[in-house]
Write a protein that holds these residues in place. Structure first.
Motif, short mmCIF file in Angstrom:
data_model
loop_
_atom_site.label_atom_id
_atom_site.label_comp_id
_atom_site.label_asym_id
_atom_site.label_seq_id
_atom_site.Cartn_x
_atom_site.Cartn_y
_atom_site.Cartn_z
N THR A 3 0.84 -1.20 0.00
CA THR A 3 0.00 0.00 0.00
C THR A 3 0.87 1.25 0.00
N LEU A 4 0.58 2.18 -0.89
CA LEU A 4 1.35 3.42 -0.96
C LEU A 4 0.96 4.35 0.18
N ARG A 29 -4.86 0.14 -1.41
CA ARG A 29 -3.80 0.45 -2.38
C ARG A 29 -3.10 1.76 -2.09
N VAL A 30 -3.86 2.75 -1.60
CA VAL A 30 -3.31 4.07 -1.30
C VAL A 30 -3.82 4.52 0.06
N ARG A 31 -2.92 4.80 0.97
CA ARG A 31 -3.31 5.24 2.31
C ARG A 31 -2.85 6.67 2.53
N VAL A 32 -3.79 7.56 2.77
CA VAL A 32 -3.46 8.96 3.07
C VAL A 32 -3.07 9.05 4.54
N VAL A 33 -1.81 9.35 4.80
CA VAL A 33 -1.32 9.38 6.17
C VAL A 33 -1.17 10.80 6.72
N GLU A 34 -1.31 11.81 5.83
CA GLU A 34 -1.08 13.17 6.30
C GLU A 34 -1.65 14.17 5.30
N LEU A 35 -2.26 15.25 5.85
CA LEU A 35 -2.64 16.41 5.04
C LEU A 35 -1.71 17.55 5.44
N GLY A 94 12.15 18.44 -10.63
CA GLY A 94 12.31 17.30 -9.75
C GLY A 94 11.08 16.48 -9.47
N ALA A 95 9.91 16.90 -9.99
CA ALA A 95 8.70 16.11 -9.77
C ALA A 95 8.87 14.72 -10.35
N GLY A 96 8.42 13.73 -9.60
CA GLY A 96 8.52 12.35 -10.08
C GLY A 96 7.42 11.97 -11.04
N GLY A 97 6.36 12.79 -11.08
CA GLY A 97 5.25 12.51 -11.97
C GLY A 97 4.30 13.67 -12.05
N TYR A 98 3.36 13.60 -13.00
CA TYR A 98 2.40 14.67 -13.23
C TYR A 98 1.07 14.03 -13.60
N ILE A 99 0.01 14.41 -12.87
CA ILE A 99 -1.29 13.77 -13.04
C ILE A 99 -2.37 14.83 -13.25
N ALA A 111 -2.47 5.65 -11.63
CA ALA A 111 -1.37 6.53 -12.03
C ALA A 111 -0.33 6.64 -10.92
N LEU A 112 -0.77 6.79 -9.67
CA LEU A 112 0.16 6.86 -8.55
C LEU A 112 0.99 5.58 -8.46
#
Length: 226
Positions: A3-4, A29-35, A94-99, A111-112
């Motif tokens: 899980t990301l 699959r994706v866990r939001v750990v911080e805002l 330096g961005a690793g990606g763009y969505i 995409a992530l």
């Protein structure tokens, strides 16, 4: 894959929480750990997803700050601006990606994952792909579109039309059009009225770090201001 762990980075809590709401069905699959609202990421994450809505600082500066943060593995830009030169500039900084913000929740998650595993870095949708209105933003309940809300947020921050055009990569004429439609929606007849309305309706940027925003992640929400 594991899980990301993701930090959502934006200047407005309602916007960050809107993106978090999109991802809620994909916590396996994706866990939001911080805002992070005008705060540096404070917890180790796989991806810091930088939402460009009404950013208080230039995007290249924000991206560079995330890139050099040792707690961030990858910084990914999340934006409506799909101009190729702008995308290339973000990656060069330096961005690793763009969505694209026009992707559905499922495609955002995919995409992530692809970006993190070294696959395609740019995810803009494609011809015939409908714009998906997702997430949240200040003023949505008053009928403002996300673009109108972004322009009003920048007006509330004190930016001129020229500065807003530079920040959003829109033409001056487009900015003026958004301002007119925004004013009609909120009943404002001057910039001063619009600023006062914005202040009263949550258009001032937040400044707080919210760790473990999902109750299921830590037994409750914890707000950290350090």
């Amino acid at each position: 894959m594991n899980t990301l762990r993701v930090a959502l980075v934006n200047d407005y809590e309602v916007v960050a929480r809107g993106v978090m709401g999109m991802l809620r069905s994909y916590q396996n699959r994706v866990r939001v750990v911080e805002l992070d609202l005008n705060k540096q990421v404070g917890e180790s994450v796989d991806i810091a997803l930088y939402d460009t809505f009404a950013a208080t600082q230039e995007e290249r500066v924000a991206v560079r700050e995330l890139v050099v943060n040792p707690l961030v593995d990858l910084a990914v830009v999340y934006s409506w601006n799909l101009d190729q030169a702008h995308v290339d500039a973000a990656l060069a900084n330096g961005a690793g990606g763009y969505i694209s913000k026009g992707l559905s929740a499922s495609r955002l998650v995919a995409a992530l994952e692809e970006i993190y595993t070294g696959g395609e870095r740019i995810h803009l949708g494609g011809n015939g792909t409908p714009t998906v209105v997702v997430g949240d933003w200040p003023g949505r309940e008053e009928g403002l579109t996300e673009r109108e809300a972004e322009i009003l947020a920048l007006i509330t921050q004190g930016l001129s039309n020229a500065e807003i055009a530079e920040r959003t990569h829109l033409s001056i004429n487009s900015i003026k059009t958004y301002i007119r439609t925004c004013y009609r929606s909120i009943g404002a007849n001057s910039r001063t009225n619009a600023v006062l309305w914005g202040i009263e309706h949550g258009f001032r940027p937040d400044r707080v770090r919210i760790a473990h925003p999902e109750p299921s992640l830590g037994g409750g929400e914890v707000r950290a201001r350090a």
